[in-house]
Motif scaffolding. Structure first.
Motif, PDB file in Angstrom:
ATOM      1  N   SER A 207       0.856  -1.189   0.000  1.00 20.95           N
ATOM      2  CA  SER A 207       0.000   0.000   0.000  1.00 20.95           C
ATOM      3  C   SER A 207       0.889   1.235   0.000  1.00 20.95           C
ATOM      4  CB  SER A 207      -0.935   0.002   1.223  1.00 20.95           C
ATOM      5  OG  SER A 207      -0.186  -0.092   2.423  1.00 20.95           O
ATOM      6  N   LEU A 208       0.367   2.332  -0.536  1.00 16.91           N
ATOM      7  CA  LEU A 208       1.084   3.604  -0.592  1.00 16.91           C
ATOM      8  C   LEU A 208       0.415   4.589   0.362  1.00 16.91           C
ATOM      9  CD1 LEU A 208       1.630   3.970  -4.452  1.00 16.91           C
ATOM     10  CD2 LEU A 208       3.260   3.154  -2.739  1.00 16.91           C
ATOM     11  N   ARG A 213       4.948   8.291  -4.113  1.00 13.11           N
ATOM     12  CA  ARG A 213       4.937   7.619  -5.413  1.00 13.11           C
ATOM     13  C   ARG A 213       6.329   7.082  -5.704  1.00 13.11           C
ATOM     14  NH1 ARG A 213       2.489  11.810  -9.656  1.00 13.11           N
ATOM     15  NH2 ARG A 213       2.822   9.994 -11.024  1.00 13.11           N
ATOM     16  N   THR A 245       2.079   0.428  -9.584  1.00 13.01           N
ATOM     17  CA  THR A 245       1.421   1.683  -9.232  1.00 13.01           C
ATOM     18  C   THR A 245       0.602   2.163 -10.426  1.00 13.01           C
ATOM     19  OG1 THR A 245       3.233   3.080 -10.026  1.00 13.01           O
ATOM     20  CG2 THR A 245       3.385   2.254  -7.757  1.00 13.01           C
ATOM     21  N   HIS A 283      -3.908   2.627  -2.413  1.00 16.21           N
ATOM     22  CA  HIS A 283      -3.543   3.975  -1.967  1.00 16.21           C
ATOM     23  C   HIS A 283      -4.326   4.283  -0.691  1.00 16.21           C
ATOM     24  CE1 HIS A 283      -1.254   5.618  -5.490  1.00 16.21           C
ATOM     25  NE2 HIS A 283      -1.804   4.534  -6.046  1.00 16.21           N
TER      26      HIS A 283
END
Length: 289
Positions: A207-208, A213, A245, A283
Motif C-alpha cells: 500500500s502507498l 509515489r 502503481t 492507496h
C-alpha cells in the motif's frame, strides 16, 4: 554432634534439590468493553488495564485502539492472541512490547506509524479440516502502515495476508541509545520487520501512504533478517513483480537482497500488459499524523 550436623546438611541439600512449586499463571485478560479504548479499565475482564505480567486475548468482534493520547506511548504486556474477527489498532507513536504475538482466524492488527518489539510473531489463518486453509480470510492479517516491527523470530503461514506500507524512501526503525528510544515512522518511511530468523509464506500486499509515489530505481528492504530465512511469499517467487502503481512502476521482490538474505522490493518501469495482470497497490489516504 557430627552426625547431627551431617543430617542437617543432608536435609538442607535435599530441600535445595526439591523442585520449586509451580506458580499458576494468571488468567488472560479479555476485552469486554464497547468504547475501544485500551486504557479504560472497565473494558477489561479483570477490571484493570493489562500490565507486563498479563496475557491478552482479543476475540469475537473486539475492536481495540491503543492511543498514546489516552494513556502511555509504551505499552508492555506478556503475550498477545488476536483471533476470531477481532482487530487491534495502534496509533502513531505507540510502542508495543510483548513476548509472543499470535494472529489467527480473521484477526487483524493495524500498526499506524508505531512500533512493536517481541520474541515471536506467528500469523496463520484458521484451518478447516485436514490441513485445508480456511477459504477466504476476510479482513484478517497484519497491516504495517509505515511502521517498524522488531522481532526475534517471524513465522508467516500460507494464505495469511501481510500488507507493507510504503510512505517514503527511509526504512521505519526503532533505536535504543543513550538518549532513550527513538521511533522513526510515518511520512517519509516504509514499513519494515527486523528479525533474526524468518519462515515466510502468506499473501504479500503493498500500500502507498502520504501521497508517496515510488520511482524507477527505488529500493525497499521490507524484512531485515540477521540470521536465516526459509520459504517465499505465496505466488511470488524470486524476481517476480508484486504489484504496479497507477503510473506503471512495478515493485519486484528479491529474497537475497541487502546482505544476502533480506526481503527487498525494487521499483522499475513495467509494461502495461504486465501491470494489468498484477494486484493493484492500494492507496491509503492518511494525514501526516
Amino acid at each position: 554432634m557430627k552426625s547431627c550436623l551431617k543430617l542437617a546438611a543432608l536435609a538442607a541439600a535435599a530441600a535445595f534439590c526439591l523442585p520449586a512449586q509451580a506458580q499458576t499463571p494468571q488468567d488472560p485478560l479479555h476485552f469486554s468493553g464497547t468504547d475501544r479504548n485500551w486504557f479504560n479499565p472497565r473494558n477489561w475482564s479483570a477490571g484493570r488495564v493489562p500490565t507486563a505480567a498479563d496475557d491478552v486475548v482479543l476475540d469475537r468482534h473486539d475492536r481495540v485502539v491503543i492511543d498514546p493520547a489516552s494513556g502511555d506511548a509504551w505499552v508492555r504486556i506478556r503475550d498477545l492472541d488476536v483471533r476470531g474477527n477481532a482487530r487491534l489498532t495502534t496509533l502513531p507513536g505507540t510502542v508495543l512490547q510483548l513476548r509472543d504475538e499470535v494472529i489467527g482466524d480473521d484477526g487483524q492488527i493495524v500498526y499506524r506509524a508505531s512500533g512493536t518489539i517481541g520474541e515471536h510473531l506467528i500469523a496463520a489463518p484458521a484451518v478447516a479440516g485436514a490441513g485445508m486453509a480456511k477459504p477466504g480470510f476476510g479482513n484478517g492479517g497484519i497491516k504495517l502502515n509505515p511502521t517498524p516491527k522488531s522481532k526475534r523470530d517471524l513465522i508467516l503461514k500460507s494464505s495469511f495476508p501481510v500488507q507493507f506500507g510504503l510512505g517514503g524512501l527511509q526504512p521505519a526503525s526503532l533505536h535504543f541509545d543513550a538518549g532513550g528510544t527513538r521511533l522513526a515512522a510515518g511520512p517519509g518511511h516504509y514499513a519494515t520487520i527486523t528479525t533474526e530468523t524468518a519462515i515466510l509464506a502468506g499473501d504479500l500486499r503493498l500500500s502507498l501512504h502520504y501521497g508517496f509515489r515510488p520511482m524507477a530505481g527505488d529500493r525497499f528492504t521490507i524484512i531485515d533478517i540477521s540470521r536465516r530465512s526459509l520459504g517465499r511469499f505465496d505466488a511470488f517467487p524470486e524476481g517476480s513483480p508484486v504489484g504496479c502503481t497507477a503510473d506503471r512502476i512495478g515493485l519486484y521482490i528479491s529474497y537475497v537482497g541487502g546482505d544476502g538474505n533480506d526481503v527487498e522490493l525494487s521499483a522499475r518501469r513495467t509494461d502495461p500488459v504486465t501491470c494489468l495482470l498484477l494486484p493493484a497497490i492500494q492507496h491509503i489516504r492518511e494525514t501526516a499524523g
